[in-house]
Design a protein around this motif. Structure first.
Motif, PDB file in Angstrom:
ATOM      1  N   MET A 194      -0.185  -1.133  11.078  1.00  0.00           N
ATOM      2  CA  MET A 194      -0.109  -0.481   9.775  1.00  0.00           C
ATOM      3  C   MET A 194      -0.549   0.968   9.901  1.00  0.00           C
ATOM      4  O   MET A 194      -1.445   1.294  10.682  1.00  0.00           O
ATOM      5  CB  MET A 194      -1.009  -1.220   8.778  1.00  0.00           C
ATOM      6  N   LYS A 195       0.100   1.853   9.134  1.00  0.00           N
ATOM      7  CA  LYS A 195      -0.301   3.251   9.102  1.00  0.00           C
ATOM      8  C   LYS A 195      -1.310   3.481   7.990  1.00  0.00           C
ATOM      9  O   LYS A 195      -1.340   2.766   6.983  1.00  0.00           O
ATOM     10  CB  LYS A 195       0.914   4.153   8.892  1.00  0.00           C
ATOM     11  N   GLY A 196      -2.137   4.501   8.183  1.00  0.00           N
ATOM     12  CA  GLY A 196      -3.214   4.744   7.231  1.00  0.00           C
ATOM     13  C   GLY A 196      -2.755   5.220   5.872  1.00  0.00           C
ATOM     14  O   GLY A 196      -3.359   4.872   4.848  1.00  0.00           O
ATOM     15  N   ILE A 197      -1.682   6.017   5.828  1.00  0.00           N
ATOM     16  CA  ILE A 197      -1.268   6.612   4.563  1.00  0.00           C
ATOM     17  C   ILE A 197       0.220   6.917   4.585  1.00  0.00           C
ATOM     18  O   ILE A 197       0.808   7.107   5.663  1.00  0.00           O
ATOM     19  CB  ILE A 197      -2.070   7.907   4.268  1.00  0.00           C
ATOM     20  N   LEU A 199       2.849   9.690   2.775  1.00  0.00           N
ATOM     21  CA  LEU A 199       2.980  10.924   1.995  1.00  0.00           C
ATOM     22  C   LEU A 199       4.419  11.399   2.093  1.00  0.00           C
ATOM     23  O   LEU A 199       5.022  11.350   3.163  1.00  0.00           O
ATOM     24  CB  LEU A 199       2.048  12.015   2.535  1.00  0.00           C
ATOM     25  N   ARG A 200       4.945  11.872   0.998  1.00  0.00           N
ATOM     26  CA  ARG A 200       6.328  12.358   1.016  1.00  0.00           C
ATOM     27  C   ARG A 200       6.506  13.515   2.001  1.00  0.00           C
ATOM     28  O   ARG A 200       5.687  14.424   2.057  1.00  0.00           O
ATOM     29  CB  ARG A 200       6.748  12.857  -0.366  1.00  0.00           C
ATOM     30  N   GLY A 201       7.601  13.458   2.751  1.00  0.00           N
ATOM     31  CA  GLY A 201       7.937  14.551   3.650  1.00  0.00           C
ATOM     32  C   GLY A 201       9.370  15.002   3.484  1.00  0.00           C
ATOM     33  O   GLY A 201       9.806  15.962   4.123  1.00  0.00           O
ATOM     34  N   GLN A 202      10.109  14.327   2.636  1.00  0.00           N
ATOM     35  CA  GLN A 202      11.529  14.619   2.437  1.00  0.00           C
ATOM     36  C   GLN A 202      11.713  15.971   1.753  1.00  0.00           C
ATOM     37  O   GLN A 202      10.989  16.300   0.816  1.00  0.00           O
ATOM     38  CB  GLN A 202      12.138  13.519   1.572  1.00  0.00           C
ATOM     39  N   PRO A 203      12.677  16.778   2.220  1.00  0.00           N
ATOM     40  CA  PRO A 203      12.901  18.079   1.585  1.00  0.00           C
ATOM     41  C   PRO A 203      13.239  17.938   0.103  1.00  0.00           C
ATOM     42  O   PRO A 203      13.830  16.948  -0.320  1.00  0.00           O
ATOM     43  CB  PRO A 203      14.100  18.649   2.363  1.00  0.00           C
ATOM     44  N   ALA A 262      10.929   6.724  -2.719  1.00  0.00           N
ATOM     45  CA  ALA A 262      11.470   5.380  -2.476  1.00  0.00           C
ATOM     46  C   ALA A 262      11.011   4.820  -1.138  1.00  0.00           C
ATOM     47  O   ALA A 262      10.664   3.633  -1.029  1.00  0.00           O
ATOM     48  CB  ALA A 262      12.994   5.404  -2.539  1.00  0.00           C
ATOM     49  N   GLU A 263      10.988   5.663  -0.114  1.00  0.00           N
ATOM     50  CA  GLU A 263      10.600   5.199   1.214  1.00  0.00           C
ATOM     51  C   GLU A 263       9.112   4.820   1.259  1.00  0.00           C
ATOM     52  O   GLU A 263       8.729   3.819   1.870  1.00  0.00           O
ATOM     53  CB  GLU A 263      10.910   6.270   2.257  1.00  0.00           C
ATOM     54  N   CYS A 264       8.273   5.633   0.604  1.00  0.00           N
ATOM     55  CA  CYS A 264       6.845   5.300   0.569  1.00  0.00           C
ATOM     56  C   CYS A 264       6.593   4.043  -0.262  1.00  0.00           C
ATOM     57  O   CYS A 264       5.740   3.220   0.079  1.00  0.00           O
ATOM     58  CB  CYS A 264       6.042   6.478   0.020  1.00  0.00           C
ATOM     59  N   LEU A 265       7.350   3.896  -1.339  1.00  0.00           N
ATOM     60  CA  LEU A 265       7.242   2.678  -2.145  1.00  0.00           C
ATOM     61  C   LEU A 265       7.547   1.451  -1.289  1.00  0.00           C
ATOM     62  O   LEU A 265       6.809   0.452  -1.308  1.00  0.00           O
ATOM     63  CB  LEU A 265       8.193   2.751  -3.331  1.00  0.00           C
ATOM     64  N   ASN A 266       8.620   1.525  -0.525  1.00  0.00           N
ATOM     65  CA  ASN A 266       8.985   0.405   0.350  1.00  0.00           C
ATOM     66  C   ASN A 266       7.909   0.135   1.394  1.00  0.00           C
ATOM     67  O   ASN A 266       7.623  -1.027   1.727  1.00  0.00           O
ATOM     68  CB  ASN A 266      10.326   0.680   1.036  1.00  0.00           C
ATOM     69  N   MET A 268       4.722   0.599   1.067  1.00  0.00           N
ATOM     70  CA  MET A 268       3.608  -0.093   0.416  1.00  0.00           C
ATOM     71  C   MET A 268       3.965  -1.553   0.145  1.00  0.00           C
ATOM     72  O   MET A 268       3.164  -2.470   0.412  1.00  0.00           O
ATOM     73  CB  MET A 268       3.232   0.600  -0.887  1.00  0.00           C
ATOM     74  N   VAL A 269       5.147  -1.783  -0.382  1.00  0.00           N
ATOM     75  CA  VAL A 269       5.577  -3.146  -0.710  1.00  0.00           C
ATOM     76  C   VAL A 269       5.641  -4.013   0.539  1.00  0.00           C
ATOM     77  O   VAL A 269       5.277  -5.201   0.519  1.00  0.00           O
ATOM     78  CB  VAL A 269       6.941  -3.110  -1.432  1.00  0.00           C
ATOM     79  N   GLN A 270       6.072  -3.431   1.653  1.00  0.00           N
ATOM     80  CA  GLN A 270       6.239  -4.185   2.899  1.00  0.00           C
ATOM     81  C   GLN A 270       4.985  -4.196   3.772  1.00  0.00           C
ATOM     82  O   GLN A 270       5.009  -4.654   4.917  1.00  0.00           O
ATOM     83  CB  GLN A 270       7.415  -3.605   3.687  1.00  0.00           C
ATOM     84  N   SER A 271       3.881  -3.678   3.211  1.00  0.00           N
ATOM     85  CA  SER A 271       2.591  -3.666   3.923  1.00  0.00           C
ATOM     86  C   SER A 271       2.653  -2.882   5.234  1.00  0.00           C
ATOM     87  O   SER A 271       2.002  -3.238   6.222  1.00  0.00           O
ATOM     88  CB  SER A 271       2.099  -5.096   4.186  1.00  0.00           C
ATOM     89  N   ASN A 272       3.413  -1.803   5.226  1.00  0.00           N
ATOM     90  CA  ASN A 272       3.468  -0.931   6.398  1.00  0.00           C
ATOM     91  C   ASN A 272       2.444   0.198   6.335  1.00  0.00           C
ATOM     92  O   ASN A 272       2.234   0.904   7.315  1.00  0.00           O
ATOM     93  CB  ASN A 272       4.857  -0.316   6.545  1.00  0.00           C
ATOM     94  N   THR A 273       1.831   0.369   5.169  1.00  0.00           N
ATOM     95  CA  THR A 273       0.856   1.437   4.996  1.00  0.00           C
ATOM     96  C   THR A 273      -0.238   0.954   4.060  1.00  0.00           C
ATOM     97  O   THR A 273      -0.009   0.098   3.201  1.00  0.00           O
ATOM     98  CB  THR A 273       1.528   2.717   4.443  1.00  0.00           C
ATOM     99  N   ALA A 274      -1.456   1.504   4.247  1.00  0.00           N
ATOM    100  CA  ALA A 274      -2.605   1.044   3.467  1.00  0.00           C
ATOM    101  C   ALA A 274      -2.929   1.941   2.285  1.00  0.00           C
ATOM    102  O   ALA A 274      -3.642   1.523   1.372  1.00  0.00           O
ATOM    103  CB  ALA A 274      -3.832   0.946   4.372  1.00  0.00           C
ATOM    104  N   MET A 275      -2.434   3.177   2.293  1.00  0.00           N
ATOM    105  CA  MET A 275      -2.694   4.114   1.191  1.00  0.00           C
ATOM    106  C   MET A 275      -1.422   4.890   0.875  1.00  0.00           C
ATOM    107  O   MET A 275      -0.538   5.051   1.728  1.00  0.00           O
ATOM    108  CB  MET A 275      -3.801   5.112   1.558  1.00  0.00           C
ATOM    109  N   TRP A 276      -1.394   5.407  -0.335  1.00  0.00           N
ATOM    110  CA  TRP A 276      -0.246   6.222  -0.767  1.00  0.00           C
ATOM    111  C   TRP A 276      -0.709   7.110  -1.900  1.00  0.00           C
ATOM    112  O   TRP A 276      -1.258   6.629  -2.891  1.00  0.00           O
ATOM    113  CB  TRP A 276       0.875   5.295  -1.227  1.00  0.00           C
ATOM    114  N   TYR A 277      -0.507   8.404  -1.755  1.00  0.00           N
ATOM    115  CA  TYR A 277      -0.775   9.334  -2.864  1.00  0.00           C
ATOM    116  C   TYR A 277       0.553   9.714  -3.484  1.00  0.00           C
ATOM    117  O   TYR A 277       1.392  10.349  -2.834  1.00  0.00           O
ATOM    118  CB  TYR A 277      -1.517  10.587  -2.375  1.00  0.00           C
ATOM    119  N   ASP A 278       0.751   9.319  -4.752  1.00  0.00           N
ATOM    120  CA  ASP A 278       2.038   9.607  -5.387  1.00  0.00           C
ATOM    121  C   ASP A 278       1.956   9.317  -6.886  1.00  0.00           C
ATOM    122  O   ASP A 278       0.865   9.213  -7.453  1.00  0.00           O
ATOM    123  CB  ASP A 278       3.154   8.781  -4.735  1.00  0.00           C
TER     124      ASP A 278
END
Length: 450
Positions: A194-197, A199-203, A262-266, A268-278
């Motif tokens: 799992m990744k720690g966080i 964050l959006r990076g999309q242009p 959308a990618e960060c939402l996915n 979080m839902v799929q338990s690939n990351t533990a935090m999200w600022y959004d």
């Protein structure tokens, strides 16, 4: 230069671009011709809007006799289409989904009909129940109200409570960015898969720069200072972008340079990351009955550095085209779509978690909503503390938190975002990216000092 002249000039370039973006009208087709009891609505294709589309015929049309023809498009496409249609004032679309970014400019140009009497003046609408920040941000410089919110949001730090407990970690109610970075590192060490966080990076000015501009603010930066001097490569702006890009490169999601909401939402839902600022509105999706992470999440305020608060302020709202020949019917629709009645309808039909909330004080007082939305208290606090006129540590000549409230920002933010995404991808440096952005910002600033 007067605002009307300024935005009309900017709109011309957007209209040119939109011709290539709007060849098809999206779900719902193009505007129907319809009779006097038919209106055309142009809106973004987010889940709350699609729920509205499904419920309208059976309820609004049945009650009023007004048929609503929807044209539904992705966000980038619909922005261009709306700018084109409303600047031309052809009257083909009576209502459109607009944000608190566009509405002041559209109102200044005379593209919108005021809603003071037709919607806000209705006793059953209860304008006083709308959170003051939205009423203020949707009011034109002439004092008239030009938009009514469909839903509102701020930004929050979303985290996995279960994993924090497992590793003996604690998320402060009001974290700093340094604390968030430290927590991301510890999660990375403790959870190899799992990744720690995230964050959006999309242009895009509405993608990476939504969270990033709020980071710039709390790090002491701004796009322009009070005297219209560009500040894109200032030490504070540079420090914020360096921190953000380093954090997502070291502890963020895979493919971060192309990851948006959308990618960060996915993730979080799929338990690939533990935090999200959004966006706080993500909570309604994360807490849905079919969400694998329902009940596992905690919600804290936006991380800060030099400011007390850092959460942004956003609303998708309804605006009525000034050229519409069906303004009475259009106002009737707006009053219904932003009403308490509609929120209760969604609660009955789809559940309280699906209610387009974040705009009315009364919604937050509903015990059923509080139970369905464990993020409600954090979101309400963030919205009430958001200050679009003073989001940083110094005066600025524009209004806006996650955006600079000038017409040129859409182009400027998108231009700089391309290079910020390239920094995340390891293709350029922060200094080179911001030096390029500074030159573009200086040209804009010069027109405001003339």
């Amino acid at each position: 230069m007067q605002p009307k002249t300024r935005f009309t000039a900017v709109a011309a370039s957007v209209i040119t671009l939109s011709v290539s973006l709007t060849g098809c009208a999206g779900a719902g087709g193009g505007p129907a011709q319809g009779g006097k009891d038919s209106i055309n609505v142009l809106m973004v294709n987010n889940p709350q809007m699609l729920d509205l589309q499904k419920l309208t015929a059976e309820h609004f049309t049945k009650e009023t006799g007004i048929t609503v023809n929807f044209t539904v498009m992705p966000e980038n496409d619909v922005r261009s289409k709306i700018t084109q249609e409303f600047s031309w004032q052809s009257g083909q679309y009576d209502v459109a989904s607009l944000s608190n970014y566009e509405i002041p400019f559209f109102a200044e140009n005379g593209w919108l009909a005021p809603l003071d009497e037709s919607v806000a003046g209705r006793a059953d609408f209860d304008q006083d129940d709308i959170l003051p920040a939205y009423t203020e941000s949707l009011t034109g410089t002439d004092g008239h109200l030009y938009g009514e919110p469909f839903y509102g949001e701020s930004s929050l730090t979303i985290y996995r409570k279960d994993l924090f407990e497992k590793h003996g970690l604690k998320m402060p109610d009001n974290p700093t960015w340094d604390e968030v970075a430290e927590l991301a590192e510890k999660i990375d060490e403790g959870e190899p898969d799992m990744k720690g966080i995230c964050l959006r990076g999309q242009p895009g000015w509405g993608q990476v720069f939504s969270p990033l501009t709020s980071v710039v603010n709390t790090f002491g930066g701004t796009w322009f200072d009070k005297d219209w001097n560009a500040q894109v490569n200032s030490p504070e702006f540079t420090q914020a972008v360096t921190f953000y890009t380093d954090l997502v490169r070291e502890h963020g999601e895979a493919g971060a340079a192309q990851a948006g909401f959308a990618e960060c939402l996915n993730n979080m839902v799929q338990s690939n990351t533990a935090m999200w600022y959004d966006a706080s509105s993500a909570g309604s999706i994360l807490e849905a009955d079919d969400s694998p992470v329902k009940g596992k999440l905690g919600y804290a305020q936006a991380p800060v550095k030099e400011t007390e608060h850092a959460g942004w302020l956003w609303t998708w709202s309804w605006g009525v085209q000034a050229a519409s020949e069906k303004q009475d019917a259009a106002s009737e629709f707006v009053a219904w779509a932003s009403s308490k009645e509609y929120e209760n309808l969604v609660a009955d039909e789809l559940g309280w978690a699906s209610v387009p909330a974040g705009k009315r004080s009364s919604t937050y007082e509903q015990p059923e909503y509080q139970k369905a939305a464990p993020f409600f208290d954090a979101e309400r606090e963030a919205i009430l503390n958001a200050d679009p006129k003073n989001p940083g540590v110094q005066e600025r000549p524009y209004v806006g938190i996650q955006f600079a409230g000038i017409p040129e920002f859409a182009d400027l933010g998108t231009f700089v975002s391309e290079d910020v995404s390239a920094v995340i991808a390891g293709k350029t440096s922060v200094e080179k990216a911001l030096d390029k952005g500074q030159k573009r910002a200086e040209r804009i600033a010069a027109t405001y000092r003339d």
